[in-house]
Design a protein around this motif. Sequence first.
Motif, PDB file in Angstrom:
ATOM      1  N   ARG A  16       2.387   8.119  -3.851  1.00  0.00           N
ATOM      2  CA  ARG A  16       2.542   6.642  -4.266  1.00  0.00           C
ATOM      3  C   ARG A  16       3.826   6.550  -4.998  1.00  0.00           C
ATOM      4  N   TYR A  43       6.701   6.233  -2.497  1.00  0.00           N
ATOM      5  CA  TYR A  43       6.447   5.278  -1.640  1.00  0.00           C
ATOM      6  C   TYR A  43       6.910   3.904  -2.777  1.00  0.00           C
ATOM      7  N   GLU A  44       6.835   4.002  -3.665  1.00  0.00           N
ATOM      8  CA  GLU A  44       7.225   2.802  -4.692  1.00  0.00           C
ATOM      9  C   GLU A  44       8.845   3.258  -4.668  1.00  0.00           C
ATOM     10  N   GLY A  60      10.448   2.160  -1.333  1.00  0.00           N
ATOM     11  CA  GLY A  60      10.329   0.752  -1.227  1.00  0.00           C
ATOM     12  C   GLY A  60      11.334   0.051  -1.825  1.00  0.00           C
ATOM     13  N   GLY A  61      11.496   0.571  -3.273  1.00  0.00           N
ATOM     14  CA  GLY A  61      12.515   0.094  -4.054  1.00  0.00           C
ATOM     15  C   GLY A  61      13.964  -0.070  -3.697  1.00  0.00           C
ATOM     16  N   VAL A  73      13.512   0.881   1.879  1.00  0.00           N
ATOM     17  CA  VAL A  73      13.023   1.668   2.891  1.00  0.00           C
ATOM     18  C   VAL A  73      11.874   0.912   3.527  1.00  0.00           C
ATOM     19  N   ARG A  74      11.805   0.648   4.901  1.00  0.00           N
ATOM     20  CA  ARG A  74      10.663   0.060   5.530  1.00  0.00           C
ATOM     21  C   ARG A  74       9.273   0.988   5.663  1.00  0.00           C
ATOM     22  N   PHE A  75       8.355   0.876   5.319  1.00  0.00           N
ATOM     23  CA  PHE A  75       7.168   1.571   5.754  1.00  0.00           C
ATOM     24  C   PHE A  75       6.477   0.921   6.864  1.00  0.00           C
ATOM     25  N   THR A  76       6.067   1.795   7.978  1.00  0.00           N
ATOM     26  CA  THR A  76       5.224   1.127   8.903  1.00  0.00           C
ATOM     27  C   THR A  76       3.770   1.704   8.632  1.00  0.00           C
ATOM     28  N   ALA A 108       1.306   2.206   5.025  1.00  0.00           N
ATOM     29  CA  ALA A 108       1.281   2.439   3.352  1.00  0.00           C
ATOM     30  C   ALA A 108       0.584   3.509   3.062  1.00  0.00           C
ATOM     31  N   LEU A 142       7.517   5.881   7.357  1.00  0.00           N
ATOM     32  CA  LEU A 142       8.527   5.088   7.009  1.00  0.00           C
ATOM     33  C   LEU A 142       9.609   5.185   8.165  1.00  0.00           C
TER      34      LEU A 142
END
Length: 128
Positions: A85, A88-89, A92-93, A96-99, A101, A113
């Motif tokens: 997690r 991921y945060e 994402g900040g 980075v594009r996640f397909t 979550a 990602l």
Amino acid sequence: MIRIAMTSVYVDDEEKAHVFYRDVLGFETRTDLDLGGARFITVAAPGQDVELLLEPGDSPLAQQYRAGLRAAGLPCLVLGVDDLRAEYERLGGLGVRFTQAPTKQGPLLTAVLDDTVGNLVQLAQPAA
């Protein structure tokens, strides 16, 4: 004893892949050789021996392999993380594009990602 020393991932652009895996994911550059028209670039997680070769993906075989994986939504690589997690945060900040979550899948928590150079990469952490 046999061990994994190196594996590869096919990429659209070696330099862009190098920047992503080094500057975004935090890998170290282990090898960066100019081979006259191509480069031999390996990266690795700090403190680990296994290297990842950022291999040109322009051959017909590589293109077919990558297209098949992507069409099926399958990652070409699984990377372990201690805190999915938080990664991921953080990622994402950084844009980075996640397909996918963070999702519990059996004994794992996973996310997927886009590595910006033609691949999906899964992050995985043992579920608590």
